[in-house]
Write a protein that holds these residues in place. Sequence first.
Motif, PDB file in Angstrom:
ATOM      1  N   LEU A   7      69.035  61.407  97.584  1.00  0.00           N
ATOM      2  CA  LEU A   7      68.648  62.801  97.350  1.00  0.00           C
ATOM      3  C   LEU A   7      69.708  63.995  97.228  1.00  0.00           C
ATOM      4  CD1 LEU A   7      66.472  65.058  97.013  1.00  0.00           C
ATOM      5  CD2 LEU A   7      66.337  65.271  99.564  1.00  0.00           C
ATOM      6  N   ALA A   8      70.736  63.464  98.216  1.00  0.00           N
ATOM      7  CA  ALA A   8      71.967  64.318  98.142  1.00  0.00           C
ATOM      8  C   ALA A   8      72.813  64.122  96.888  1.00  0.00           C
ATOM      9  CB  ALA A   8      72.849  63.987  99.356  1.00  0.00           C
ATOM     10  N   ALA A   9      72.726  62.797  96.441  1.00  0.00           N
ATOM     11  CA  ALA A   9      73.421  62.356  95.198  1.00  0.00           C
ATOM     12  C   ALA A   9      72.625  63.020  93.805  1.00  0.00           C
ATOM     13  CB  ALA A   9      73.493  61.016  95.062  1.00  0.00           C
ATOM     14  N   ALA A  10      71.369  62.969  93.801  1.00  0.00           N
ATOM     15  CA  ALA A  10      70.567  63.465  93.028  1.00  0.00           C
ATOM     16  C   ALA A  10      70.744  65.026  92.558  1.00  0.00           C
ATOM     17  CB  ALA A  10      68.953  63.085  93.183  1.00  0.00           C
ATOM     18  N   HIS A  11      70.988  65.702  93.600  1.00  0.00           N
ATOM     19  CA  HIS A  11      71.138  67.187  93.696  1.00  0.00           C
ATOM     20  C   HIS A  11      72.521  67.548  92.947  1.00  0.00           C
ATOM     21  CE1 HIS A  11      68.048  68.959  95.956  1.00  0.00           C
ATOM     22  NE2 HIS A  11      67.945  67.901  96.969  1.00  0.00           N
ATOM     23  N   ARG A  12      73.368  66.341  92.684  1.00  0.00           N
ATOM     24  CA  ARG A  12      74.499  66.405  91.895  1.00  0.00           C
ATOM     25  C   ARG A  12      74.664  65.692  90.817  1.00  0.00           C
ATOM     26  NH1 ARG A  12      74.418  67.506  97.221  1.00  0.00           N
ATOM     27  NH2 ARG A  12      75.631  69.100  98.034  1.00  0.00           N
ATOM     28  N   GLU A  13      73.392  65.406  90.281  1.00  0.00           N
ATOM     29  CA  GLU A  13      73.034  64.966  88.797  1.00  0.00           C
ATOM     30  C   GLU A  13      73.703  63.347  88.910  1.00  0.00           C
ATOM     31  OE1 GLU A  13      71.592  66.304  86.343  1.00  0.00           O
ATOM     32  OE2 GLU A  13      71.220  68.091  87.622  1.00  0.00           O
ATOM     33  N   ILE A  14      73.827  62.616  90.271  1.00  0.00           N
ATOM     34  CA  ILE A  14      74.146  61.321  90.214  1.00  0.00           C
ATOM     35  C   ILE A  14      72.808  60.358  90.542  1.00  0.00           C
ATOM     36  CG2 ILE A  14      75.444  59.541  91.482  1.00  0.00           C
ATOM     37  CD1 ILE A  14      77.268  61.917  92.601  1.00  0.00           C
ATOM     38  N   TRP A  15      72.563  59.445  89.372  1.00  0.00           N
ATOM     39  CA  TRP A  15      71.394  59.044  89.475  1.00  0.00           C
ATOM     40  C   TRP A  15      71.473  57.441  89.839  1.00  0.00           C
ATOM     41  CZ3 TRP A  15      68.236  62.741  89.812  1.00  0.00           C
ATOM     42  CH2 TRP A  15      68.180  63.930  89.385  1.00  0.00           C
ATOM     43  N   LYS A  16      72.612  57.038  89.715  1.00  0.00           N
ATOM     44  CA  LYS A  16      72.770  55.444  89.834  1.00  0.00           C
ATOM     45  C   LYS A  16      73.808  55.150  90.946  1.00  0.00           C
ATOM     46  CE  LYS A  16      72.134  54.161  85.076  1.00  0.00           C
ATOM     47  NZ  LYS A  16      72.681  53.757  83.806  1.00  0.00           N
ATOM     48  N   ALA A  17      73.539  54.029  91.803  1.00  0.00           N
ATOM     49  CA  ALA A  17      74.534  53.711  92.666  1.00  0.00           C
ATOM     50  C   ALA A  17      75.616  53.432  92.227  1.00  0.00           C
ATOM     51  CB  ALA A  17      73.859  52.578  93.426  1.00  0.00           C
ATOM     52  N   SER A  18      75.861  52.654  91.124  1.00  0.00           N
ATOM     53  CA  SER A  18      77.015  52.359  90.529  1.00  0.00           C
ATOM     54  C   SER A  18      77.955  53.606  90.016  1.00  0.00           C
ATOM     55  CB  SER A  18      76.876  51.774  89.328  1.00  0.00           C
ATOM     56  OG  SER A  18      76.239  52.356  88.399  1.00  0.00           O
ATOM     57  N   GLU A  19      77.322  54.808  89.844  1.00  0.00           N
ATOM     58  CA  GLU A  19      78.095  55.825  89.402  1.00  0.00           C
ATOM     59  C   GLU A  19      78.563  56.463  90.911  1.00  0.00           C
ATOM     60  OE1 GLU A  19      77.389  60.335  87.349  1.00  0.00           O
ATOM     61  OE2 GLU A  19      75.668  58.758  87.727  1.00  0.00           O
ATOM     62  N   LEU A  20      77.713  56.367  91.813  1.00  0.00           N
ATOM     63  CA  LEU A  20      78.425  57.000  93.338  1.00  0.00           C
ATOM     64  C   LEU A  20      79.490  55.990  93.718  1.00  0.00           C
ATOM     65  CD1 LEU A  20      78.379  58.796  95.448  1.00  0.00           C
ATOM     66  CD2 LEU A  20      76.638  57.760  96.395  1.00  0.00           C
ATOM     67  N   GLN A  21      79.413  54.614  93.462  1.00  0.00           N
ATOM     68  CA  GLN A  21      80.338  53.935  93.850  1.00  0.00           C
ATOM     69  C   GLN A  21      81.637  53.854  93.406  1.00  0.00           C
ATOM     70  OE1 GLN A  21      79.170  49.811  92.688  1.00  0.00           O
ATOM     71  NE2 GLN A  21      80.504  48.836  94.412  1.00  0.00           N
ATOM     72  N   ARG A  22      81.636  54.595  92.105  1.00  0.00           N
ATOM     73  CA  ARG A  22      82.912  54.624  91.193  1.00  0.00           C
ATOM     74  C   ARG A  22      83.423  55.734  91.696  1.00  0.00           C
ATOM     75  NH1 ARG A  22      83.641  58.126  87.610  1.00  0.00           N
ATOM     76  NH2 ARG A  22      81.621  58.553  87.073  1.00  0.00           N
ATOM     77  N   LEU A  23      82.727  56.886  91.927  1.00  0.00           N
ATOM     78  CA  LEU A  23      83.250  58.277  92.367  1.00  0.00           C
ATOM     79  C   LEU A  23      83.925  58.005  93.751  1.00  0.00           C
ATOM     80  CD1 LEU A  23      80.464  60.620  91.393  1.00  0.00           C
ATOM     81  CD2 LEU A  23      82.542  60.343  90.418  1.00  0.00           C
ATOM     82  N   LEU A  24      83.136  57.357  94.658  1.00  0.00           N
ATOM     83  CA  LEU A  24      83.681  56.937  96.061  1.00  0.00           C
ATOM     84  C   LEU A  24      84.759  56.211  96.089  1.00  0.00           C
ATOM     85  CD1 LEU A  24      80.611  55.812  97.861  1.00  0.00           C
ATOM     86  CD2 LEU A  24      81.864  57.983  98.227  1.00  0.00           C
ATOM     87  N   ALA A  25      84.967  55.228  95.071  1.00  0.00           N
ATOM     88  CA  ALA A  25      86.530  54.606  94.745  1.00  0.00           C
ATOM     89  C   ALA A  25      87.532  55.549  94.470  1.00  0.00           C
ATOM     90  CB  ALA A  25      86.066  53.416  93.745  1.00  0.00           C
ATOM     91  N   GLU A  26      87.247  56.521  93.563  1.00  0.00           N
ATOM     92  CA  GLU A  26      88.322  57.354  93.019  1.00  0.00           C
ATOM     93  C   GLU A  26      88.951  58.325  94.330  1.00  0.00           C
ATOM     94  OE1 GLU A  26      86.380  59.968  90.239  1.00  0.00           O
ATOM     95  OE2 GLU A  26      86.266  58.381  88.629  1.00  0.00           O
ATOM     96  N   HIS A  27      88.000  58.206  95.496  1.00  0.00           N
ATOM     97  CA  HIS A  27      88.202  59.051  96.652  1.00  0.00           C
ATOM     98  C   HIS A  27      88.789  58.114  97.770  1.00  0.00           C
ATOM     99  CE1 HIS A  27      85.768  62.326  94.991  1.00  0.00           C
ATOM    100  NE2 HIS A  27      86.726  63.160  95.517  1.00  0.00           N
ATOM    101  N   GLY A  28      89.133  56.796  97.417  1.00  0.00           N
ATOM    102  CA  GLY A  28      89.795  55.834  98.242  1.00  0.00           C
ATOM    103  C   GLY A  28      88.702  54.959  98.948  1.00  0.00           C
ATOM    104  N   LEU A  29      87.444  55.038  98.717  1.00  0.00           N
ATOM    105  CA  LEU A  29      86.450  54.314  99.512  1.00  0.00           C
ATOM    106  C   LEU A  29      85.933  53.180  98.685  1.00  0.00           C
ATOM    107  CD1 LEU A  29      85.012  53.462 102.048  1.00  0.00           C
ATOM    108  CD2 LEU A  29      83.257  55.372 101.243  1.00  0.00           C
ATOM    109  N   VAL A  30      86.458  51.981  98.884  1.00  0.00           N
ATOM    110  CA  VAL A  30      86.049  50.906  97.889  1.00  0.00           C
ATOM    111  C   VAL A  30      84.931  50.332  98.470  1.00  0.00           C
ATOM    112  CG1 VAL A  30      86.638  48.648  96.573  1.00  0.00           C
ATOM    113  CG2 VAL A  30      88.238  50.768  96.655  1.00  0.00           C
TER     114      VAL A  30
END
Length: 110
Positions: A7-30
């Motif tokens: 839900l928190a991701a959807a509020h930010r237009e993030i619809w896929k786990a893989s998309e959030l996974q990529r964003l987390l990796a950009e912030h240092g969390l692989v």
Amino acid sequence: MKWNLRLAAAHREIWKASELQRLLAEHGLVISAGKMSGLWSSTPASIKLSDLEVICVTLGCEITEIMTPEPENVTRNTTTETPVGKAAGHSVPSAAVVPRSRGTRSLPPR
């Protein structure tokens, strides 16, 4: 606790786990695909506070948006034997712990 990552991701237009996974990796969390799938689709049994912090920073949200307390799910101890001091809101004094000398080892500083 209710887990609201999707839900928190959807509020930010993030619809896929893989998309959030990529964003987390950009912030240092692989995160592995399996762990990401678990975080995305169900409530984790445990999560590191440092990982939670990266998730909040990545999504630009507060922790309360990801995790919501559910106090009605907490069971209370039904036993009637409660120490008097604790029942009244006072801590029960305990005996002082004094370290003993073990041979030639020194005692810790006071």
